[in-house]
Design an enzyme around this catalytic site. Sequence first.
Site, short mmCIF file in Angstrom:
data_model
loop_
_atom_site.label_atom_id
_atom_site.label_comp_id
_atom_site.label_asym_id
_atom_site.label_seq_id
_atom_site.Cartn_x
_atom_site.Cartn_y
_atom_site.Cartn_z
N ARG A 89 1.75 15.00 44.33
CA ARG A 89 2.77 14.62 44.66
C ARG A 89 3.68 13.63 44.02
O ARG A 89 5.03 13.69 43.90
CB ARG A 89 2.71 14.32 46.34
CG ARG A 89 4.27 13.91 47.15
CD ARG A 89 3.98 13.74 48.49
NE ARG A 89 4.86 13.07 49.07
CZ ARG A 89 5.87 13.56 49.79
NH1 ARG A 89 6.16 15.07 49.99
NH2 ARG A 89 6.98 12.98 50.45
N ILE A 132 12.82 14.86 49.19
CA ILE A 132 11.49 15.37 49.02
C ILE A 132 11.10 15.31 50.30
O ILE A 132 10.86 14.23 51.08
CB ILE A 132 10.52 15.15 48.14
CG1 ILE A 132 9.14 15.77 48.15
CG2 ILE A 132 10.33 13.71 48.08
CD1 ILE A 132 8.19 15.53 46.85
N SER A 133 10.43 16.46 51.10
CA SER A 133 10.12 16.28 52.68
C SER A 133 8.90 15.28 52.78
O SER A 133 8.10 15.12 51.95
CB SER A 133 9.91 17.57 53.40
OG SER A 133 11.05 18.39 53.40
N GLN A 134 8.67 14.87 54.16
CA GLN A 134 7.46 14.11 54.41
C GLN A 134 6.22 14.88 54.42
O GLN A 134 6.35 16.26 54.34
CB GLN A 134 7.57 13.94 55.94
CG GLN A 134 6.50 13.03 56.68
CD GLN A 134 6.80 13.08 58.05
OE1 GLN A 134 7.66 13.65 58.72
NE2 GLN A 134 6.05 12.33 58.83
N PRO A 135 4.97 14.56 53.77
CA PRO A 135 3.97 15.48 53.08
C PRO A 135 3.48 16.37 54.66
O PRO A 135 3.29 17.45 54.50
CB PRO A 135 2.87 14.50 53.09
CG PRO A 135 3.57 13.22 52.66
CD PRO A 135 5.00 13.33 53.28
#
Lengths: 794, 229
Positions: B52, B78-81
């Site tokens: 990431r 970038i979205s939360q994992p």
Amino acid sequence: MTSTIKYKLLLSIGLLSAAIIAFQLVLMQILSIVQWHHFAYMIISVAMLGFGAAGTVLSLSRTWLLKHSEIMVPVLMMVSGLSMSFVVGWSQSSFTRFDSYLVFADYRQAGKLLLTYLLFFTPFFFGALAIGILFVQYVASISKIYFADLFGSGMGGLFALVLTWIYLPQQLPAIISILPIIAGIIILPGRSKSRALIIILSFLVILWQLAHPPQLIPSQYKDISKTLLLPEAKVTIQKSSPYGFVQTVTSPVLRYAPGLSLTAQNTARVKAAAFVNGDWFGPITSWKKEDSSFILDYTTSALPYVMRKRNKVLVLRTSTGIDVAHAVSHDVESITTTEPNSVVLSLLKKELALASDSLLYQPKVMSQRMEPRTFLMMDTARYDLIVLPMTGTFGGSSGLYALQEQAIMTREAFQEMWLRLNENGVISITSWMDYPLRNPLKVLATMVEVLYNSGIKNPRAHLAAIRSWGTITFVLTKSPVTVTEVANIRKFCDDMMFDPAILPGLKAEERSSYNQLQDERFFRYIDQILSENRKAFYDEYDFNIKPATDNKPFFSQFLRWENLNRLSHFFGTRSIPFFEVGYFLVLVTLVQIAIVSFVLILLPLFKLGWSGKNKFSILLYFSGIGLGYMFVEIVLIQHFILYFGNPVYAASAVLTSLLIFSGLGSNVSARFIGSKKDSYLLFVLIALLLLIDAFVLMPLLQNTIHVSLPIKLVIVLLLMGPLAFLMGMPFPSGLSLVSKSNPEAIPWAWGVNGCISVISTALATILSIELGFNWVLFLAALAYCLPVIGLSWF
Amino acid sequence: MNGVIPCLLFLFFVSFFQEDYKEKREGMVKLQIEKRGVKDAAVLNAMRQVKRHLFVPSSSIPDAYNDGPLPIGYGQTISQPYIVAYMTEAIKPKPEYKVLEIGTGSGYQAAVLSPIVKEVYTIEIVPQLGTAAANRLKKLGYKNVQAKIGDGYYGWKEHGPYDAIVVTAATEYVPPPLLEQLKDGGRMIIPIGSPFMTQTLMLVEKKGKKATTKSLLPVMFVPFTREKK
């Protein structure tokens, strides 16, 4: 001080004060364009502490500053002016520019925010220091000097209003900066070459700034920034006005279809999109049947038209005309619509007439330029359908609108709409489904309260609601929903893959045939709101979903502080600011300015001494009048906006006349306030007038809203004039008292007043939300009692 | 000899930091993803594999494995994992799947899908983001990912129909062409919510000419009413 100098000095103070207010208003708009309204407020509040800081510096360096005042005052004025012309540009440089959206996600932005604070603090600090020196130096003529200060401030508000019609926002700081420079030149001593050089250099700098205005770069998270990233996107129109900076953008991929049915095949194209201060305002669409079916017919917003044919429609808030176009496409007989933003209305009638298919020129469309609520209070017609603007925003607004007064979303406003319905009439409102659930529940709660209040025993019979995957539309019907209407709604839901949420005879399983919710408690909540135990549910729910009222018209304020820990536990601490970022920022603002003010107020005491010589009485006196004045100002502006139906002109008129009347009061204060006894009487009178206002102001304004504009002006002047006149007296008379007992404390007293005035604006906002406007007026009356206590110790 | 020590030091630091990120990835999967209920082994493996930190701006690398979204410029995130893992699991991915992604962003979601499914097609409307992501994916060797810059509204008809569609950018409407390009029985997942807020997701399931939606709450919470005393 000769009379000529005195005149020049008063003129100079007036010009500087005008510039400071004008710059504050312009800065508010510029920061609203590049960031958001509440961040603008946060930054400017800190900048305005320049007044408090100037009081502190003056307390600490009184002797030196007074000794060099002849040169220091004009120089400070000119530096204030020059910094006004520079700070906006500097704040937009890559080194300083911060993004308010990232403040809570990336703490590295905090340093940039601090730099921004410092930049905007500069012009206010230097300007205030110049005024402060003059207050101290000419304390014997304080009533005249304070009059010039207030009168100048009042005119500055009008000046900014006029300028925003003529120039682009980025051009305004340089134009305004001319005033403090002229103010400095007027009183600049001597006739030497260096004087001429300073004048020439100053004007050269301003000319350069006028020719090269800074580029305003909106946050990457603002709606307009995202839209401009679309292919071939371009700004086609931009207009500066006190209603905000209006821009339109075109792009071949711009579309609008909130919560569109999954069965729709339309491309949902729009011809342009309008933005105000970079925030989404609305789409400009084609509405002609031959182009395509109207896009809103494939959304839940079509509900009132699905039920039965409508002939007479009222659209409360025209925006860019989407709901008006929807009504036109349904071939209704007449549409009345109202919108206070005259710039957008003018665009729809001129530059955007072609793109909107001459919507506002349709013979059946009657367009009004007025606040929707004001129109509602003045109107006497009856309608088949009243359409409210969509509430909430897609995916949640992050609480940006928590502090926005929404006069058409109160219980009283819905009650007025109910009275404007004909026998088969309905009120219709669409809301985004948010998470956690707030907007739809509050809309329903408001409708249900109106029904109960109107003596309807079975509210379910007068309500219908349908839900798509993202939106829900509610209708409140004057007569019970008929069997035919129920059949029409069911068929529409089947065709569009929507689900009925409230409908007479509805079975539980019908509520999620197409659009399932993982958390089905939503339906239970609906049933609880429809039940007689609804009030217990309002108390139990973690968010504030009680209907908003005219006294607390903050529909989008949902946060309940007692539940903050629970919310933080479920959603994470970092999510919390985004639930109600508007409210959160006012709190942050209050904490920041309270801490800085505390330091600024205490610092001079190290020099002046902590005890004796009436310190506490001075603190009480000048805090009280600072608090009281700002509380009154904020409540009056809110009430008169509704009364006149125009936010921009009402706010300007209130601000200007309040300041000018106070200035007149100040001008004669020396004549009327000669003793402590006079002062006591003055405060009793002010407190009494405020108490009377708390009871009679709102009913009086509501009952005279129908009268003509000249009579309204007379009423407002009668209500506000005497109060403002009296409120202008305590400051100069207080400083006169201080000058007699403890002249060294004059700058400190002035600084205390400056700090508390800034604190009170943030405090008034919080108190309005928590307690309501009437309480703020009560508290203003109480605040004016503090000086009475202070006086007894003078 | 003079150059050996710096080289060794360089290798030591490179391996040290790689190891560090591997641990962080492991921690991310364990604490942020598995603990919240994501069970699909292929998804968890992909989340462990994909680096990431190579998909975020250099200034955000230290925060790459934090439990939250990160800005990537141009108003995008970038979205939360956990959201990435949840969305990937929600489409029930299988090795033979052909998946369309709308909104490439930094390319992270496409990279996560890459080891799980057969083909990934991804479209980004912002050219600056799309070009950077395409280059990044190519450089990192994600060979089954094809990227293009364009208007995601129309999908990518040439490669359709798709077993699943992942829309990573929140949208106010479901574009009709996307539903058309979805196979019968296919699933489409769409996030709803502004950046940096807890997001809800919408799952669309196509059944013949009809479709149903389900709103999903990745973070389930206890009821919003207080228990009566």
